[in-house]
Scaffold this motif. Structure first.
Motif, mmCIF file in Angstrom:
data_model
loop_
_atom_site.group_PDB
_atom_site.id
_atom_site.type_symbol
_atom_site.label_atom_id
_atom_site.label_comp_id
_atom_site.label_asym_id
_atom_site.label_seq_id
_atom_site.Cartn_x
_atom_site.Cartn_y
_atom_site.Cartn_z
ATOM 1 N N SER A 8 0.846 -1.194 0.000
ATOM 2 C CA SER A 8 0.000 0.000 0.000
ATOM 3 C C SER A 8 0.879 1.240 0.000
ATOM 4 N N VAL A 17 -7.892 1.902 4.261
ATOM 5 C CA VAL A 17 -8.657 1.076 3.334
ATOM 6 C C VAL A 17 -7.682 0.508 2.312
ATOM 7 N N LEU A 18 -7.642 -0.802 2.226
ATOM 8 C CA LEU A 18 -6.813 -1.468 1.226
ATOM 9 C C LEU A 18 -7.694 -1.767 0.031
ATOM 10 N N GLY A 19 -7.505 -1.033 -1.056
ATOM 11 C CA GLY A 19 -8.319 -1.212 -2.248
ATOM 12 C C GLY A 19 -7.495 -1.640 -3.439
ATOM 13 N N GLY A 20 -8.014 -1.396 -4.640
ATOM 14 C CA GLY A 20 -7.301 -1.744 -5.852
ATOM 15 C C GLY A 20 -7.050 -3.231 -5.983
ATOM 16 N N GLU A 22 -4.641 -5.024 -4.753
ATOM 17 C CA GLU A 22 -4.280 -5.668 -3.482
ATOM 18 C C GLU A 22 -5.521 -5.957 -2.645
ATOM 19 N N GLY A 23 -6.459 -5.000 -2.614
ATOM 20 C CA GLY A 23 -7.693 -5.201 -1.865
ATOM 21 C C GLY A 23 -8.533 -6.328 -2.431
ATOM 22 N N ARG A 24 -8.633 -6.391 -3.766
ATOM 23 C CA ARG A 24 -9.390 -7.476 -4.400
ATOM 24 C C ARG A 24 -8.761 -8.832 -4.112
ATOM 25 N N ASP A 58 -14.303 -5.768 -2.741
ATOM 26 C CA ASP A 58 -12.959 -5.732 -3.308
ATOM 27 C C ASP A 58 -12.020 -4.835 -2.503
ATOM 28 N N ALA A 59 -12.231 -4.788 -1.201
ATOM 29 C CA ALA A 59 -11.388 -3.950 -0.341
ATOM 30 C C ALA A 59 -11.497 -4.401 1.107
ATOM 31 N N ARG A 61 -11.385 -2.736 5.136
ATOM 32 C CA ARG A 61 -11.289 -1.610 6.067
ATOM 33 C C ARG A 61 -10.473 -2.091 7.261
#
Length: 241
Positions: A8, A17-20, A22-24, A58-59, A61
């Motif tokens: 991140s 919030v880990l998204g994108g 990596e989150g998916r 896809d993320a 928290r």
């Protein structure tokens, strides 16, 4: 269970919030659940210890429970990898990343069967970098290894000339890697030839750049395993391990 690591660019604040991508991957592939521990890193030594508060489609928290910095290892281990054939290059990158190699330099040696040119070069380099990234997360490395642009023989010689110690793995060397004097800091650059080995001309140019030919052992290793074997010896001898 080993705490999973995700990359991140944002590590500040009490909540993240880990998204994108990596989150998916975390939510859909790793199937991380609320209440589990995860670590986020920027790949440059910064780490945020987190607990998953909520899993979205896809993320994730996350609540941050702690932060710390991981110092870069010293001396740095740089492996110049002669381009192997097939997918052995990616295998070599994966194993060297797991072993802690800091920099991997693809080298178009004269005896390399595989040659990176044009669009093929960009795709191959992308695969090496992706392999290093994923292997680093799996190995819980908080400093991602650098996979450089491909180097010519002249570029490798220049790299060796500027190193604290330059080494060339060679089956006819008299000095074992386990016995060569090592520097306390700086870069240790190790050259691994392709399947056909390092040519006499290349070896002469590397010697002129103050590189020392060294022997790994009595057996001949594949080009895809020689780098990780050398890295293991150096890591143990320098105290990195």
């Amino acid at each position: 269970m080993t705490v999973p690591v995700f990359l991140s660019d944002v590590l500040d604040g009490p909540e993240l919030v880990l998204g994108g991508a990596e989150g998916r991957h975390a939510a859909a592939v790793r199937r991380v659940r609320a209440g589990e521990r995860v670590d986020l890193t920027d790949g440059a030594g910064a780490v945020a210890e987190c607990v998953v508060r909520e899993v979205l489609k896809d993320a994730l928290r996350l609540d941050v429970t702690g932060r710390y910095e991981v110092a870069r290892p010293s001396p740095r281990i740089v492996v110049v990898q002669g381009l192997p054939k097939g997918d052995r290059g990616e295998l070599a990158v994966e194993m060297m990343t797991e072993a802690g190699v800091d920099v991997i330099v693809p080298w178009a040696a004269s005896r390399s069967i595989t040659q990176w040119k044009g669009e093929r070069a960009a795709k191959a380099l992308g695969r090496w970098r992706s392999t290093a990234r994923e292997a680093a997360k799996q190995a819980r490395r908080f400093h991602l290894p650098e996979v450089t642009e491909p180097a010519s023989t002249a570029g490798v010689a220049e790299l060796l000339a500027g190193a604290a110690l330059g080494l060339v793995l060679h089956e006819e060397a008299a000095e074992p890697l386990s016995g060569v004097a090592l520097p306390a800091g700086g870069d240790i650059v190790v050259v691994v030839g392709p399947e056909g080995g390092v040519s006499d001309d290349e070896l002469g140019r590397f010697r002129a750049a103050k590189a020392v030919p060294v022997l790994l052992g009595p057996t001949v290793l594949r080009t895809s395993t020689a780098g990780v074997a050398a890295a293991a010896v150096l890591s143990a001898r320098t105290g990195r391990w």
